[in-house]
Design a protein around this motif. Structure first.
Motif, PDB file in Angstrom:
ATOM      1  N   ASP A   1       0.815  -1.216   0.000  1.00  0.00           N
ATOM      2  CA  ASP A   1       0.000   0.000   0.000  1.00  0.00           C
ATOM      3  C   ASP A   1       0.856   1.277   0.000  1.00  0.00           C
ATOM      4  OD1 ASP A   1       1.146  -0.223   2.467  1.00  0.00           O
ATOM      5  OD2 ASP A   1      -0.702  -0.005   3.622  1.00  0.00           O
ATOM      6  N   HIS A   2       2.187   1.104  -0.187  1.00  0.00           N
ATOM      7  CA  HIS A   2       3.140   2.226  -0.239  1.00  0.00           C
ATOM      8  C   HIS A   2       3.400   2.875   1.113  1.00  0.00           C
ATOM      9  CE1 HIS A   2       2.290   2.722  -4.821  1.00  0.00           C
ATOM     10  NE2 HIS A   2       3.039   1.683  -4.537  1.00  0.00           N
ATOM     11  N   LYS A   3       2.780   2.365   2.169  1.00  0.00           N
ATOM     12  CA  LYS A   3       3.106   2.894   3.513  1.00  0.00           C
ATOM     13  C   LYS A   3       4.540   2.511   3.867  1.00  0.00           C
ATOM     14  CE  LYS A   3      -0.228   4.434   6.586  1.00  0.00           C
ATOM     15  NZ  LYS A   3      -0.975   3.605   7.509  1.00  0.00           N
ATOM     16  N   ILE A   4       5.302   3.453   4.384  1.00  0.00           N
ATOM     17  CA  ILE A   4       6.695   3.158   4.719  1.00  0.00           C
ATOM     18  C   ILE A   4       6.746   2.428   6.063  1.00  0.00           C
ATOM     19  CG2 ILE A   4       8.999   4.102   5.108  1.00  0.00           C
ATOM     20  CD1 ILE A   4       8.244   6.474   3.373  1.00  0.00           C
ATOM     21  N   THR A   5       7.401   1.267   6.067  1.00  0.00           N
ATOM     22  CA  THR A   5       7.471   0.487   7.297  1.00  0.00           C
ATOM     23  C   THR A   5       8.829   0.656   7.981  1.00  0.00           C
ATOM     24  OG1 THR A   5       8.083  -1.388   5.909  1.00  0.00           O
ATOM     25  CG2 THR A   5       5.786  -1.271   6.631  1.00  0.00           C
ATOM     26  N   GLN A   6       9.834   1.021   7.174  1.00  0.00           N
ATOM     27  CA  GLN A   6      11.158   1.247   7.770  1.00  0.00           C
ATOM     28  C   GLN A   6      11.911   2.281   6.939  1.00  0.00           C
ATOM     29  OE1 GLN A   6      14.177  -1.882   7.434  1.00  0.00           O
ATOM     30  NE2 GLN A   6      14.462  -1.752   9.641  1.00  0.00           N
ATOM     31  N   PHE A   7      12.639   3.163   7.605  1.00  0.00           N
ATOM     32  CA  PHE A   7      13.441   4.166   6.904  1.00  0.00           C
ATOM     33  C   PHE A   7      14.806   4.210   7.573  1.00  0.00           C
ATOM     34  CE2 PHE A   7      15.177   8.273   5.859  1.00  0.00           C
ATOM     35  CZ  PHE A   7      14.718   8.554   4.577  1.00  0.00           C
ATOM     36  N   LEU A   8      15.841   3.837   6.841  1.00  0.00           N
ATOM     37  CA  LEU A   8      17.197   3.817   7.413  1.00  0.00           C
ATOM     38  C   LEU A   8      18.018   4.897   6.724  1.00  0.00           C
ATOM     39  CD1 LEU A   8      17.754  -0.049   7.160  1.00  0.00           C
ATOM     40  CD2 LEU A   8      17.218   1.243   9.250  1.00  0.00           C
ATOM     41  N   GLU A   9      18.457   5.897   7.481  1.00  0.00           N
ATOM     42  CA  GLU A   9      19.244   6.973   6.872  1.00  0.00           C
ATOM     43  C   GLU A   9      20.690   6.515   6.692  1.00  0.00           C
ATOM     44  OE1 GLU A   9      18.440   9.599   5.360  1.00  0.00           O
ATOM     45  OE2 GLU A   9      20.039  11.080   5.530  1.00  0.00           O
ATOM     46  N   LYS A  10      21.114   6.440   5.455  1.00  0.00           N
ATOM     47  CA  LYS A  10      22.496   6.096   5.075  1.00  0.00           C
ATOM     48  C   LYS A  10      23.028   4.858   5.810  1.00  0.00           C
ATOM     49  CE  LYS A  10      23.096  10.863   3.865  1.00  0.00           C
ATOM     50  NZ  LYS A  10      23.416  12.201   4.309  1.00  0.00           N
ATOM     51  N   PRO A  11      22.356   3.706   5.657  1.00  0.00           N
ATOM     52  CA  PRO A  11      22.807   2.489   6.358  1.00  0.00           C
ATOM     53  C   PRO A  11      24.106   1.960   5.746  1.00  0.00           C
ATOM     54  CG  PRO A  11      21.036   1.974   4.838  1.00  0.00           C
ATOM     55  CD  PRO A  11      21.213   3.464   4.782  1.00  0.00           C
ATOM     56  N   ALA A  12      24.958   1.359   6.602  1.00  0.00           N
ATOM     57  CA  ALA A  12      26.233   0.822   6.109  1.00  0.00           C
ATOM     58  C   ALA A  12      25.992  -0.335   5.139  1.00  0.00           C
ATOM     59  CB  ALA A  12      27.068   0.371   7.299  1.00  0.00           C
ATOM     60  N   ASP A  13      24.975  -1.156   5.442  1.00  0.00           N
ATOM     61  CA  ASP A  13      24.713  -2.310   4.576  1.00  0.00           C
ATOM     62  C   ASP A  13      23.258  -2.247   4.104  1.00  0.00           C
ATOM     63  OD1 ASP A  13      24.875  -4.699   3.273  1.00  0.00           O
ATOM     64  OD2 ASP A  13      24.672  -5.932   5.088  1.00  0.00           O
ATOM     65  N   PRO A  14      23.003  -1.482   3.040  1.00  0.00           N
ATOM     66  CA  PRO A  14      21.609  -1.257   2.641  1.00  0.00           C
ATOM     67  C   PRO A  14      20.929  -2.531   2.122  1.00  0.00           C
ATOM     68  CG  PRO A  14      23.166  -0.011   1.253  1.00  0.00           C
ATOM     69  CD  PRO A  14      23.976  -0.803   2.210  1.00  0.00           C
ATOM     70  N   PRO A  15      19.694  -2.757   2.527  1.00  0.00           N
ATOM     71  CA  PRO A  15      18.983  -3.949   2.044  1.00  0.00           C
ATOM     72  C   PRO A  15      18.605  -3.823   0.567  1.00  0.00           C
ATOM     73  CG  PRO A  15      17.563  -2.576   3.434  1.00  0.00           C
ATOM     74  CD  PRO A  15      18.917  -1.949   3.458  1.00  0.00           C
ATOM     75  N   GLY A  16      18.639  -4.958  -0.149  1.00  0.00           N
ATOM     76  CA  GLY A  16      18.195  -4.981  -1.546  1.00  0.00           C
ATOM     77  C   GLY A  16      16.686  -5.130  -1.621  1.00  0.00           C
ATOM     78  N   LEU A  17      16.149  -5.039  -2.839  1.00  0.00           N
ATOM     79  CA  LEU A  17      14.704  -5.196  -3.015  1.00  0.00           C
ATOM     80  C   LEU A  17      14.374  -6.659  -3.294  1.00  0.00           C
ATOM     81  CD1 LEU A  17      14.139  -2.021  -5.182  1.00  0.00           C
ATOM     82  CD2 LEU A  17      12.968  -2.518  -3.032  1.00  0.00           C
ATOM     83  N   PRO A  18      13.196  -7.134  -2.838  1.00  0.00           N
ATOM     84  CA  PRO A  18      12.857  -8.549  -3.056  1.00  0.00           C
ATOM     85  C   PRO A  18      12.907  -8.926  -4.549  1.00  0.00           C
ATOM     86  CG  PRO A  18      11.224  -7.468  -1.642  1.00  0.00           C
ATOM     87  CD  PRO A  18      12.194  -6.412  -2.082  1.00  0.00           C
ATOM     88  N   ASP A  19      12.424  -8.035  -5.436  1.00  0.00           N
ATOM     89  CA  ASP A  19      12.412  -8.380  -6.859  1.00  0.00           C
ATOM     90  C   ASP A  19      13.706  -7.979  -7.575  1.00  0.00           C
ATOM     91  OD1 ASP A  19      12.073  -5.663  -6.744  1.00  0.00           O
ATOM     92  OD2 ASP A  19      10.558  -5.550  -8.320  1.00  0.00           O
ATOM     93  N   ALA A  20      14.623  -7.300  -6.874  1.00  0.00           N
ATOM     94  CA  ALA A  20      15.891  -6.875  -7.476  1.00  0.00           C
ATOM     95  C   ALA A  20      16.925  -6.718  -6.366  1.00  0.00           C
ATOM     96  CB  ALA A  20      15.689  -5.552  -8.230  1.00  0.00           C
ATOM     97  N   PRO A  21      17.579  -7.835  -6.011  1.00  0.00           N
ATOM     98  CA  PRO A  21      18.500  -7.800  -4.856  1.00  0.00           C
ATOM     99  C   PRO A  21      19.668  -6.827  -5.031  1.00  0.00           C
ATOM    100  CG  PRO A  21      18.108 -10.053  -5.625  1.00  0.00           C
ATOM    101  CD  PRO A  21      17.459  -9.164  -6.610  1.00  0.00           C
ATOM    102  N   ASP A  22      19.992  -6.444  -6.279  1.00  0.00           N
ATOM    103  CA  ASP A  22      21.096  -5.502  -6.497  1.00  0.00           C
ATOM    104  C   ASP A  22      20.651  -4.048  -6.447  1.00  0.00           C
ATOM    105  OD1 ASP A  22      22.767  -7.591  -6.792  1.00  0.00           O
ATOM    106  OD2 ASP A  22      22.669  -7.619  -8.993  1.00  0.00           O
ATOM    107  N   GLU A  23      19.374  -3.840  -6.166  1.00  0.00           N
ATOM    108  CA  GLU A  23      18.873  -2.462  -6.096  1.00  0.00           C
ATOM    109  C   GLU A  23      18.277  -2.185  -4.721  1.00  0.00           C
ATOM    110  OE1 GLU A  23      17.557  -1.669 -10.727  1.00  0.00           O
ATOM    111  OE2 GLU A  23      16.014  -2.251  -9.297  1.00  0.00           O
ATOM    112  N   SER A  24      18.313  -0.909  -4.325  1.00  0.00           N
ATOM    113  CA  SER A  24      17.645  -0.494  -3.085  1.00  0.00           C
ATOM    114  C   SER A  24      16.709   0.665  -3.437  1.00  0.00           C
ATOM    115  CB  SER A  24      18.656  -0.019  -2.056  1.00  0.00           C
ATOM    116  OG  SER A  24      19.566  -1.047  -1.746  1.00  0.00           O
ATOM    117  N   PHE A  25      15.734   0.872  -2.550  1.00  0.00           N
ATOM    118  CA  PHE A  25      14.753   1.933  -2.796  1.00  0.00           C
ATOM    119  C   PHE A  25      15.176   3.134  -1.957  1.00  0.00           C
ATOM    120  CE2 PHE A  25       9.925   2.769  -3.047  1.00  0.00           C
ATOM    121  CZ  PHE A  25      10.093   3.340  -4.300  1.00  0.00           C
ATOM    122  N   ALA A  26      15.607   4.220  -2.636  1.00  0.00           N
ATOM    123  CA  ALA A  26      16.205   5.351  -1.918  1.00  0.00           C
ATOM    124  C   ALA A  26      15.272   6.547  -1.871  1.00  0.00           C
ATOM    125  CB  ALA A  26      17.498   5.767  -2.614  1.00  0.00           C
TER     126      ALA A  26
END
Ligand code: ADQ
Length: 408
Positions: free
Chosen positions: A172-197
């Motif tokens: 539903d596009h609600k943000i569940t977590q927001f990490l400012e400049k994380p050392a190890d950013p999580p990838g996206l489920p459908d694209a592990p080499d990408e993150s949503f910034a």
């Protein structure tokens, strides 16, 4: 009867130092750094807001803001008759003799702007990025949600993602977590080499923003940063959603530049973005007449080419005089003068630069008023460049600061 629209105040955060762009930010704020020959970085966000019909804009400045203030006052004069304005707002020191602590503090100290105008919504955008965006579409999305905060988001390569705020959102596009400049950013489920910034662009409902800024100001462990402190506050209250930049449609955009958004915060990123501009089919098309990027063009006669030479894949501004030279993949700012048999390639040459005859300039950035004397070389031998006090970026781009006459 005039159509009633929601009242919107736009705030552009333009106080960043831009340390990683040194020496281009030696005596100007990052948003005032020239771009593409005739623009400054701030022209992109201001054009996006103005083209979206959002024309009540406060620009919060702080660091070395003289050239930024002058540029805004001269270039961005709007018709006051319709209530439109772009106004630079220097640090207010409203809460005592101190500068802004962080971007949230900058808005908190300028709350009088919000109180005076009493807008329904407050648009808070960064000043340093290159992109086209219909902000009105994001505003509608925000209004429809009824939430307190909407954050614009874009997919970025995961390897670069630790420079950004990283968003995790539900269906539903609600943000569940927001990490400012994380050392190890999580990838996206459908694209592990990408993150949503986060793009550092936010829209708030006024009451929610004012409350969050008050709470933040009184929180002892806050750094008073929008990305680091205020946005996580909205996320914790389940009051934030993401607006996917891929859903934004701008008139005249091609498929190629639809997803274009660049942070040109380092010398190499800045140089790369210029090399894109001069490519035959650039990713970012400056020539889209349906969504113009506005600036003030210096009054100068048309560029003039004298004597036979070559000038390919190059963007040439007004007032340049180019005599029998060999120029390739370069951006020439206004009134640059390139003398006989000089060779210039993969370079950014700003206003009033002179490059003498037989000089060589390779993969270099020459700031305003630089003089490269006859036969001198820049960007050819990096050790020699460093020995002369020039910056050489990790990607091998040599930068010569404003007004320097290049020694042999
Ligand atoms: P950064 O760009 O690293 O990350 P910041 O340095 O705060 O964050 O700059 C954001 C904007 O605020 C810039 O336009 C800058 O000029 C301005 N700014 C910074 N300090 C300011 C101050 N004291 N007063 C006024 N203006 C100030 C941010 C977000 C990330 C997001 C990236 C996207 O924090 O979550 O991913 O932007 O580029």
């Amino acid at each position: 009867m005039a159509k009633t629209r929601p009242k919107v105040l736009s705030i552009v955060l333009a106080g960043g130092e831009g340390k990683r762009l040194m020496p281009l930010t030696m005596d100007r704020a990052k948003p005032a750094v020239p771009f593409g020959g005739t623009y400054r970085l701030i022209d992109f966000v201001l054009s996006n807001l103005a083209n979206s019909g959002l024309t009540q804009i406060a620009v919060l400045t702080q660091y070395k803001s003289h050239s930024l203030d002058r540029h805004i006052s001269i270039t961005w004069r709007m018709s006051t008759m319709l209530g439109s304005y772009v106004t630079p707002v220097p640090a207010q020191q409203r809460l005592g003799p101190r500068w802004y602590q962080g971007s949230a503090d900058a808005i908190y100290q300028s709350l009088n702007l919000i109180n005076d105008q009493s807008p329904d919504y407050v648009v808070v955008f960064g000043a340093d990025n290159i992109y086209r965006m219909d902000v009105d579409a994001m505003l509608q999305y925000h209004i429809d949600s009824g939430l307190g905060c909407t954050v614009a988001g874009i997919r970025v390569p995961r390897k670069d993602a630790s420079a950004f705020g990283i968003i995790d959102a539900g269906q539903d596009h609600k943000i569940t977590q927001f990490l400012e400049k994380p050392a190890d950013p999580p990838g996206l489920p459908d694209a592990p080499d990408e993150s949503f910034a986060s793009m550092g662009n936010y829209i708030f409902s006024r009451e929610a923003l004012v409350q969050a800024l008050h709470d933040d100001a009184h929180s002892a462990d806050s750094r008073h940063d929008m990305g680091g402190d205020v946005i996580p506050r909205f996320v914790n209250a389940a009051d934030a959603q993401v607006y996917d930049f891929r859903d934004n449609e701008v008139p005249g955009n091609t498929e190629k530049d639809a997803d274009y958004w660049r942070d040109v915060g380092t010398i190499d990123a800045y140089h790369d973005a210029h090399m894109d501009l001069v490519s035959v089919e650039p990713e970012f098309n400056l020539y889209n007449p349906d969504w113009p990027i506005w600036t003030m063009q210096e009054q100068a006669p048309g560029a003039k080419f004298v004597m036979r030479g070559s000038c390919d894949d190059t963007l040439v501004s007004a007032g340049c005089i180019i005599s029998g030279t060999d120029i390739y993949r370069t951006v020439l700012g206004p009134r640059a003068r390139i003398e006989r048999w000089a060779r210039v390639d993969e370079s950014i040459v700003m206003n009033n630069v002179t490059i003498g005859s037989n000089a060589t300039v390779h993969r270099a950035i020459l700031d305003k008023n630089v003089i490269v004397p006859d036969g001198a070389q820049v960007g050819v031998d990096h050790d020699h460049d460093r020995a002369r006090g020039f910056t050489v970026s990790p990607g091998g781009v040599t930068v010569v600061g404003k007004g320097i006459t290049v020694p042999y």
